[in-house]
Scaffold this motif. Sequence first.
Motif, mmCIF file in Angstrom:
data_model
loop_
_atom_site.group_PDB
_atom_site.id
_atom_site.type_symbol
_atom_site.label_atom_id
_atom_site.label_comp_id
_atom_site.label_asym_id
_atom_site.label_seq_id
_atom_site.Cartn_x
_atom_site.Cartn_y
_atom_site.Cartn_z
ATOM 1 N N UNK A 1 6.371 -10.661 -11.488
ATOM 2 C CA UNK A 1 4.959 -10.996 -11.633
ATOM 3 C C UNK A 1 4.344 -11.323 -10.280
ATOM 4 N N UNK A 2 5.059 -12.084 -9.491
ATOM 5 C CA UNK A 2 4.556 -12.461 -8.173
ATOM 6 C C UNK A 2 4.408 -11.229 -7.278
ATOM 7 N N UNK A 3 5.353 -10.325 -7.333
ATOM 8 C CA UNK A 3 5.292 -9.101 -6.535
ATOM 9 C C UNK A 3 4.107 -8.224 -6.962
ATOM 10 N N UNK A 4 3.867 -8.120 -8.259
ATOM 11 C CA UNK A 4 2.730 -7.333 -8.767
ATOM 12 C C UNK A 4 1.417 -7.959 -8.303
ATOM 13 N N UNK A 5 1.310 -9.276 -8.354
ATOM 14 C CA UNK A 5 0.103 -9.968 -7.884
ATOM 15 C C UNK A 5 -0.101 -9.722 -6.399
ATOM 16 N N UNK A 6 0.950 -9.783 -5.606
ATOM 17 C CA UNK A 6 0.865 -9.552 -4.161
ATOM 18 C C UNK A 6 0.400 -8.119 -3.877
ATOM 19 N N UNK A 7 0.954 -7.137 -4.600
ATOM 20 C CA UNK A 7 0.549 -5.740 -4.417
ATOM 21 C C UNK A 7 -0.913 -5.550 -4.790
ATOM 22 N N UNK A 8 -1.338 -6.181 -5.862
ATOM 23 C CA UNK A 8 -2.734 -6.084 -6.291
ATOM 24 C C UNK A 8 -3.656 -6.698 -5.231
ATOM 25 N N UNK A 9 -3.235 -7.790 -4.643
ATOM 26 C CA UNK A 9 -4.022 -8.427 -3.583
ATOM 27 C C UNK A 9 -4.136 -7.521 -2.362
ATOM 28 N N UNK A 10 -3.048 -6.867 -1.976
ATOM 29 C CA UNK A 10 -3.078 -5.933 -0.848
ATOM 30 C C UNK A 10 -3.993 -4.747 -1.136
ATOM 31 N N UNK A 11 -3.940 -4.231 -2.368
ATOM 32 C CA UNK A 11 -4.815 -3.119 -2.754
ATOM 33 C C UNK A 11 -6.290 -3.535 -2.675
ATOM 34 N N UNK A 12 -6.575 -4.729 -3.127
ATOM 35 C CA UNK A 12 -7.948 -5.238 -3.079
ATOM 36 C C UNK A 12 -8.429 -5.384 -1.642
ATOM 37 N N UNK A 13 -7.590 -5.918 -0.774
ATOM 38 C CA UNK A 13 -7.943 -6.058 0.643
ATOM 39 C C UNK A 13 -8.205 -4.686 1.256
ATOM 40 N N UNK A 14 -7.385 -3.697 0.933
ATOM 41 C CA UNK A 14 -7.575 -2.353 1.479
ATOM 42 C C UNK A 14 -8.884 -1.735 0.992
ATOM 43 N N UNK A 15 -9.189 -1.914 -0.304
ATOM 44 C CA UNK A 15 -10.452 -1.390 -0.837
ATOM 45 C C UNK A 15 -11.646 -2.061 -0.164
ATOM 46 N N UNK A 16 -11.571 -3.359 0.038
ATOM 47 C CA UNK A 16 -12.649 -4.086 0.717
ATOM 48 C C UNK A 16 -12.791 -3.622 2.170
ATOM 49 N N UNK A 17 -11.689 -3.429 2.843
ATOM 50 C CA UNK A 17 -11.731 -2.956 4.235
ATOM 51 C C UNK A 17 -12.408 -1.583 4.304
ATOM 52 N N UNK A 18 -12.059 -0.681 3.396
ATOM 53 C CA UNK A 18 -12.675 0.649 3.356
ATOM 54 C C UNK A 18 -14.163 0.558 3.050
ATOM 55 N N UNK A 19 -14.519 -0.318 2.114
ATOM 56 C CA UNK A 19 -15.924 -0.508 1.760
ATOM 57 C C UNK A 19 -16.730 -0.991 2.961
ATOM 58 N N UNK A 20 -16.203 -1.985 3.674
ATOM 59 C CA UNK A 20 -16.931 -2.527 4.824
ATOM 60 C C UNK A 20 -16.984 -1.539 5.986
ATOM 61 N N UNK A 21 -15.978 -0.711 6.168
ATOM 62 C CA UNK A 21 -16.036 0.339 7.191
ATOM 63 C C UNK A 21 -17.136 1.337 6.857
ATOM 64 N N UNK A 22 -17.235 1.713 5.594
ATOM 65 C CA UNK A 22 -18.278 2.637 5.158
ATOM 66 C C UNK A 22 -19.663 2.023 5.356
ATOM 67 N N UNK A 23 -19.827 0.763 4.976
ATOM 68 C CA UNK A 23 -21.126 0.112 5.133
ATOM 69 C C UNK A 23 -21.510 -0.023 6.612
ATOM 70 N N UNK A 24 -20.545 -0.306 7.466
ATOM 71 C CA UNK A 24 -20.803 -0.406 8.896
ATOM 72 C C UNK A 24 -21.223 0.950 9.463
ATOM 73 N N UNK A 25 -20.559 2.014 9.032
ATOM 74 C CA UNK A 25 -20.912 3.366 9.490
ATOM 75 C C UNK A 25 -22.301 3.753 8.989
ATOM 76 N N UNK A 26 -22.630 3.404 7.765
ATOM 77 C CA UNK A 26 -23.974 3.693 7.229
ATOM 78 C C UNK A 26 -25.040 2.947 8.023
ATOM 79 N N UNK A 27 -24.779 1.698 8.320
ATOM 80 C CA UNK A 27 -25.725 0.897 9.103
ATOM 81 C C UNK A 27 -25.941 1.524 10.482
ATOM 82 N N UNK A 28 -24.867 1.953 11.113
ATOM 83 C CA UNK A 28 -24.970 2.598 12.429
ATOM 84 C C UNK A 28 -25.755 3.894 12.333
#
Length: 119
Positions: A1-28
Amino acid sequence: TLLAWFQQSLDTVQRLRSFYQLQDARKTALEVARSINPAQKARGEVPLGTLELTWEAVPVGEERVQAGYPAGIGRYRLQLYSTTLSVFRSGDATPWFVEKLTLIGHRMDGAPSTGFAGG
Protein backbone atom coordinates in the motif's frame (compact mmCIF):
# COMPACT_ATOMS: atom_id res chain seq x y z
CA THR A 1 0.00 0.00 0.00
CA LEU A 2 2.79 2.39 0.89
CA LEU A 3 4.62 1.66 -2.37
CA ALA A 4 1.43 2.25 -4.42
CA TRP A 5 0.86 5.57 -2.62
CA PHE A 6 4.48 6.61 -3.30
CA GLN A 7 4.15 5.72 -7.01
CA GLN A 8 0.89 7.66 -7.24
CA SER A 9 2.57 10.66 -5.63
CA LEU A 10 5.45 10.52 -8.14
CA ASP A 11 2.97 10.29 -11.03
CA THR A 12 1.11 13.32 -9.71
CA VAL A 13 4.33 15.32 -9.38
CA GLN A 14 5.29 14.42 -12.96
CA ARG A 15 1.86 15.44 -14.29
CA LEU A 16 2.09 18.75 -12.42
CA ARG A 17 5.61 19.37 -13.72
CA SER A 18 4.43 18.76 -17.31
CA PHE A 19 1.42 21.02 -16.78
CA TYR A 20 3.55 23.88 -15.46
CA GLN A 21 6.09 23.49 -18.29
CA LEU A 22 3.24 23.76 -20.80
CA GLN A 23 1.78 26.81 -19.05
CA ASP A 24 5.20 28.49 -18.94
CA ALA A 25 5.71 27.84 -22.67
CA ARG A 26 2.23 29.23 -23.44
CA LYS A 27 2.96 32.34 -21.40
CA THR A 28 6.24 32.85 -23.27
CA ALA A 29 4.56 32.34 -26.65
CA LEU A 30 1.87 34.89 -25.82
CA GLU A 31 4.51 37.40 -24.71
CA VAL A 32 6.31 36.97 -28.03
CA ALA A 33 2.99 37.33 -29.88
CA ARG A 34 2.58 40.79 -28.37
CA SER A 35 5.59 41.94 -30.39
CA ILE A 36 4.35 40.54 -33.72
CA ASN A 37 2.99 43.05 -36.23
CA PRO A 38 1.23 40.85 -38.80
CA ALA A 39 0.80 43.80 -41.19
CA GLN A 40 4.59 43.85 -41.58
CA LYS A 41 5.31 40.13 -41.35
CA ALA A 42 2.39 37.72 -41.86
CA ARG A 43 4.47 34.63 -41.15
CA GLY A 44 7.69 33.91 -39.35
CA GLU A 45 9.55 31.95 -36.72
CA VAL A 46 11.43 32.75 -33.54
CA PRO A 47 13.77 30.44 -31.60
CA LEU A 48 13.01 30.38 -27.87
CA GLY A 49 15.80 28.38 -26.27
CA THR A 50 14.76 24.75 -26.62
CA LEU A 51 11.50 25.78 -28.31
CA GLU A 52 10.64 27.33 -31.65
CA LEU A 53 7.61 29.52 -32.25
CA THR A 54 6.14 29.90 -35.73
CA TRP A 55 3.19 32.03 -36.75
CA GLU A 56 0.94 32.60 -39.72
CA ALA A 57 -1.50 35.51 -39.90
CA VAL A 58 -4.45 35.99 -42.25
CA PRO A 59 -6.27 39.36 -42.56
CA VAL A 60 -9.82 39.52 -41.22
CA GLY A 61 -12.26 42.16 -42.41
CA GLU A 62 -11.24 45.49 -43.87
CA GLU A 63 -8.37 47.77 -43.04
CA ARG A 64 -9.33 50.88 -41.07
CA VAL A 65 -7.77 54.28 -40.51
CA GLN A 66 -6.71 55.00 -36.94
CA ALA A 67 -8.75 57.69 -35.17
CA GLY A 68 -6.73 60.76 -34.24
CA TYR A 69 -6.75 62.38 -30.85
CA PRO A 70 -8.54 64.62 -30.00
CA ALA A 71 -10.02 64.76 -33.51
CA GLY A 72 -9.25 63.83 -37.09
CA ILE A 73 -7.46 60.74 -38.30
CA GLY A 74 -4.23 59.16 -37.12
CA ARG A 75 -1.19 58.16 -39.12
CA TYR A 76 -1.73 54.39 -39.00
CA ARG A 77 -3.89 51.96 -40.90
CA LEU A 78 -5.11 49.07 -38.73
CA GLN A 79 -6.37 45.61 -39.53
CA LEU A 80 -7.30 42.52 -37.55
CA TYR A 81 -5.46 39.28 -38.29
CA SER A 82 -6.40 35.74 -37.37
CA THR A 83 -3.06 34.38 -36.20
CA THR A 84 -2.01 30.79 -35.55
CA LEU A 85 0.96 30.32 -33.22
CA SER A 86 2.63 26.91 -33.22
CA VAL A 87 5.24 25.99 -30.62
CA PHE A 88 7.65 23.14 -31.32
CA ARG A 89 10.04 21.39 -28.97
CA SER A 90 13.61 20.86 -30.22
CA GLY A 91 13.73 18.18 -32.89
CA ASP A 92 9.95 17.69 -33.09
CA ALA A 93 8.21 17.92 -36.45
CA THR A 94 4.74 18.29 -34.93
CA PRO A 95 3.76 21.23 -32.71
CA TRP A 96 3.75 20.77 -28.95
CA PHE A 97 0.74 23.10 -28.86
CA VAL A 98 -1.08 25.58 -31.10
CA GLU A 99 -2.73 28.85 -30.08
CA LYS A 100 -5.20 30.84 -32.17
CA LEU A 101 -5.17 34.61 -31.58
CA THR A 102 -6.57 37.75 -33.11
CA LEU A 103 -3.84 40.37 -33.46
CA ILE A 104 -3.96 43.97 -34.66
CA GLY A 105 -1.59 44.81 -37.49
CA HIS A 106 -0.58 48.38 -38.20
CA ARG A 107 1.28 50.28 -40.86
CA MET A 108 2.13 53.96 -41.12
CA ASP A 109 0.01 55.91 -43.58
CA GLY A 110 1.61 59.36 -43.43
CA ALA A 111 1.21 62.47 -41.31
CA PRO A 112 -1.79 62.66 -38.98
CA SER A 113 -4.67 65.03 -39.63
CA THR A 114 -5.88 66.67 -36.44
CA GLY A 115 -8.96 68.30 -37.89
CA PHE A 116 -7.81 71.66 -36.50
CA ALA A 117 -6.80 74.66 -38.60
CA GLY A 118 -3.32 74.13 -40.00
CA GLY A 119 -3.24 70.44 -39.07
